[in-house]
Design a protein around this motif. Structure first.
Motif, short mmCIF file in Angstrom:
data_model
loop_
_atom_site.label_atom_id
_atom_site.label_comp_id
_atom_site.label_asym_id
_atom_site.label_seq_id
_atom_site.Cartn_x
_atom_site.Cartn_y
_atom_site.Cartn_z
N ALA A 1 0.83 -1.21 0.00
CA ALA A 1 0.00 0.00 0.00
C ALA A 1 0.86 1.26 0.00
O ALA A 1 0.59 2.22 -0.73
CB ALA A 1 -0.93 -0.01 1.21
N ILE A 2 1.92 1.26 0.81
CA ILE A 2 2.84 2.40 0.85
C ILE A 2 3.50 2.59 -0.51
O ILE A 2 3.64 3.73 -1.00
CB ILE A 2 3.91 2.20 1.94
CG1 ILE A 2 3.26 2.24 3.33
CG2 ILE A 2 5.01 3.25 1.84
CD1 ILE A 2 4.20 1.83 4.47
N ALA A 3 3.89 1.50 -1.16
CA ALA A 3 4.56 1.58 -2.46
C ALA A 3 3.64 2.10 -3.56
O ALA A 3 4.12 2.66 -4.56
CB ALA A 3 5.10 0.20 -2.84
N LEU A 4 2.34 1.94 -3.39
CA LEU A 4 1.38 2.42 -4.38
C LEU A 4 1.08 3.91 -4.23
O LEU A 4 0.51 4.52 -5.14
CB LEU A 4 0.08 1.62 -4.29
CG LEU A 4 0.11 0.21 -4.87
CD1 LEU A 4 -1.12 -0.58 -4.42
CD2 LEU A 4 0.18 0.26 -6.40
N GLY B 1 -2.30 11.32 -21.14
CA GLY B 1 -3.50 10.63 -20.69
C GLY B 1 -3.23 9.18 -20.33
O GLY B 1 -2.20 8.61 -20.70
N GLY B 2 -4.16 8.57 -19.61
CA GLY B 2 -4.02 7.18 -19.21
C GLY B 2 -4.77 6.89 -17.94
O GLY B 2 -5.52 7.73 -17.43
N CYS B 3 -4.59 5.71 -17.40
CA CYS B 3 -5.23 5.34 -16.14
C CYS B 3 -4.58 6.10 -14.98
O CYS B 3 -3.44 6.57 -15.08
CB CYS B 3 -5.12 3.84 -15.91
SG CYS B 3 -6.09 2.85 -17.08
N ILE B 4 -5.28 6.20 -13.88
CA ILE B 4 -4.86 7.02 -12.75
C ILE B 4 -3.46 6.66 -12.26
O ILE B 4 -2.64 7.55 -12.02
CB ILE B 4 -5.86 6.89 -11.59
CG1 ILE B 4 -7.22 7.47 -11.99
CG2 ILE B 4 -5.35 7.60 -10.33
CD1 ILE B 4 -8.33 7.21 -10.98
N GLY B 5 -3.17 5.39 -12.12
CA GLY B 5 -1.90 4.98 -11.54
C GLY B 5 -0.88 4.45 -12.51
O GLY B 5 0.11 3.86 -12.09
N GLU B 6 -1.09 4.67 -13.82
CA GLU B 6 -0.18 4.11 -14.82
C GLU B 6 0.63 5.15 -15.57
O GLU B 6 1.50 4.80 -16.37
CB GLU B 6 -0.97 3.29 -15.85
CG GLU B 6 -1.58 2.02 -15.30
CD GLU B 6 -2.32 1.23 -16.36
OE1 GLU B 6 -2.75 0.11 -16.06
OE2 GLU B 6 -2.48 1.74 -17.49
N ILE B 7 0.38 6.43 -15.35
CA ILE B 7 0.93 7.44 -16.26
C ILE B 7 2.38 7.82 -15.95
O ILE B 7 3.13 8.17 -16.85
CB ILE B 7 0.06 8.71 -16.27
CG1 ILE B 7 -0.09 9.29 -14.87
CG2 ILE B 7 -1.30 8.41 -16.88
CD1 ILE B 7 -0.79 10.64 -14.85
N LEU C 1 2.72 -1.73 -18.28
CA LEU C 1 3.74 -2.76 -18.16
C LEU C 1 4.50 -2.68 -16.84
O LEU C 1 4.66 -3.69 -16.14
CB LEU C 1 4.72 -2.66 -19.33
CG LEU C 1 5.87 -3.69 -19.34
CD1 LEU C 1 5.31 -5.11 -19.32
CD2 LEU C 1 6.78 -3.48 -20.55
N LEU C 2 4.97 -1.49 -16.47
CA LEU C 2 5.76 -1.36 -15.25
C LEU C 2 4.93 -1.64 -14.00
O LEU C 2 5.35 -2.39 -13.12
CB LEU C 2 6.39 0.04 -15.17
CG LEU C 2 7.47 0.36 -16.20
CD1 LEU C 2 7.96 1.79 -16.01
CD2 LEU C 2 8.63 -0.61 -16.08
N VAL C 3 3.76 -1.03 -13.93
CA VAL C 3 2.93 -1.24 -12.73
C VAL C 3 2.44 -2.69 -12.67
O VAL C 3 2.32 -3.28 -11.59
CB VAL C 3 1.76 -0.23 -12.70
CG1 VAL C 3 0.70 -0.54 -13.74
CG2 VAL C 3 1.13 -0.18 -11.31
N GLY C 4 2.16 -3.28 -13.83
CA GLY C 4 1.74 -4.67 -13.85
C GLY C 4 2.85 -5.61 -13.43
O GLY C 4 2.63 -6.57 -12.69
N ALA C 5 4.07 -5.31 -13.87
CA ALA C 5 5.20 -6.19 -13.56
C ALA C 5 5.56 -6.16 -12.08
O ALA C 5 5.85 -7.20 -11.48
CB ALA C 5 6.41 -5.76 -14.40
N PHE C 6 5.54 -4.98 -11.47
CA PHE C 6 6.00 -4.86 -10.08
C PHE C 6 4.88 -5.04 -9.05
O PHE C 6 5.14 -5.50 -7.93
CB PHE C 6 6.66 -3.49 -9.87
CG PHE C 6 8.02 -3.37 -10.50
CD1 PHE C 6 9.12 -4.01 -9.95
CD2 PHE C 6 8.19 -2.65 -11.67
CE1 PHE C 6 10.37 -3.92 -10.54
CE2 PHE C 6 9.44 -2.55 -12.27
CZ PHE C 6 10.53 -3.17 -11.71
N PHE C 7 3.65 -4.71 -9.39
CA PHE C 7 2.58 -4.71 -8.38
C PHE C 7 1.53 -5.80 -8.58
O PHE C 7 0.80 -6.10 -7.64
CB PHE C 7 1.88 -3.35 -8.36
CG PHE C 7 2.74 -2.24 -7.82
CD1 PHE C 7 2.88 -2.05 -6.46
CD2 PHE C 7 3.43 -1.40 -8.68
CE1 PHE C 7 3.67 -1.03 -5.94
CE2 PHE C 7 4.23 -0.38 -8.19
CZ PHE C 7 4.35 -0.20 -6.83
#
Length: 320
Positions: free
Chosen positions: A24-27, A170-176, A235-241
């Motif tokens: 949660a902290i990392a997000l 533009g993009g999703c809230i936590g992916e940009i 890709l990055l958020v999917g890979a790490f989280f």
């Protein structure tokens, strides 16, 4: 004097609550940047997603007369990851529906934390994508382009790498913001919450396979294009989280390598040959379903048992 006890003899001080709290902290950096970029509606979607996941989990467990587990922060993390994958133009009720599907259908119906066969947050996101495709692909906010960088790149456009890294698009809230995602990823790696094996192999294999496909298609090698593919989209958020979720990823080292390579292959195929520019969510969901098979073929031999003995044991079980 010897202290004799039953296994396990090697113990770790980590707990589900501590691990989930660290996630949660990392997000926070990537979601915080999303709020900075998109405003109060993004903050509202984050709060609604988290609150809905907590309420649905506690409510289900109360009605089913099961122990209340929301204090382990797993529902909070699920809500935050759902928010990561929501466009800033989404409505509050979409966050509620996605949370309901993630917690009740994907998690609680299969026995709760540790029993779900796929990542609940991604299942919720895919449910919303299928049910409300137009709303889930609308990213136009305050004059920002309605097309994501991946969609633009697919159409032959180019993006400044610094813009992609910072998140001025533009993009999703936590992916940009790639930088914000990497800050959170570094925190997880430093705290040893996740291993670098899955995310690094996933990212590298995706990029390599995309490069190979482009060479086969006669488009040549373009290092800038590959960097744009890495820094844009999920890709990055999917890979790490998401791909590193303890419950839905393999526990064996060989299994994790195979799992990451499968994710890389699927993501590259979805991005280059699929009908949409993105493919991370569906790749991880498919990978989650394959995990039991991957673990079955990569499980190590029990210590001290020869292969021929193990083979006879298996044959005996099959004949019995």
């Amino acid at each position: 004097m010897y202290n004799v006890s039953i296994s396990p003899h090697v113990r770790d001080k980590s707990s589900t609550q501590k691990i989930m709290r660290d996630v949660a902290i990392a997000l926070v950096p990537t979601l915080g940047f999303g709020v900075y970029r998109f405003g109060l509606n993004a903050l509202m979607l984050i709060l609604v997603s988290v609150a809905s996941c907590v309420v649905f989990e506690a409510g289900y467990e109360y009605l089913a007369k099961k122990p209340i587990t929301v204090f382990d922060f797993s529902a909070v993390v699920t809500g935050m990851i759902i928010a990561v994958n929501l466009p800033p133009t989404a409505t509050w009720w979409m966050a509620v529906l996605g949370s309901a599907f993630a917690i009740i259908v994907t998690k609680m119906f299969f026995g709760g934390l540790g029993q779900n066969f796929m990542n609940p947050a991604l299942a919720g996101r895919c449910f919303l994508m299928i049910s409300f495709t137009q709303r889930m692909t609308n990213f136009a906010v305050d004059g920002l382009s309605g097309a994501t960088p991946l969609a633009a790149i697919r159409n032959g456009e180019t993006f400044d790498l610094l813009t992609l890294a910072i998140g001025n698009h533009g993009g999703c809230i936590g992916e940009i913001s790639s930088l914000a995602i990497l800050v959170g990823a570094a925190y997880l790696l430093i705290k040893k919450v996740i291993s670098p094996r899955i995310p690094f192999i996933y990212i590298i294999s995706t990029v390599v396979i995309i490069a190979v496909i482009r060479l086969i298609q006669g488009e040549g090698f373009d290092f800038t294009y590959l960097l744009m593919q890495t820094l844009s989209g999920g890709l990055l958020v999917g890979a790490f989280f998401m791909a590193t979720d303890y419950v839905t990823s393999p526990i064996t080292a060989r299994g994790q390598v195979i799992y990451a390579l499968v994710l890389g292959l699927l993501t590259a195929l979805f991005r280059t040959l699929g009908s949409t520019a993105e493919g991370v969510s569906y790749s991880i969901i498919i990978g989650n379903v394959l995990v039991p098979l991957i673990e079955k073929v990569t499980v190590p031999l029990p210590f001290g048992i020869e292969k021929k003995v193990l083979k006879k044991i298996k044959e005996g079980k099959n004949n019995g």
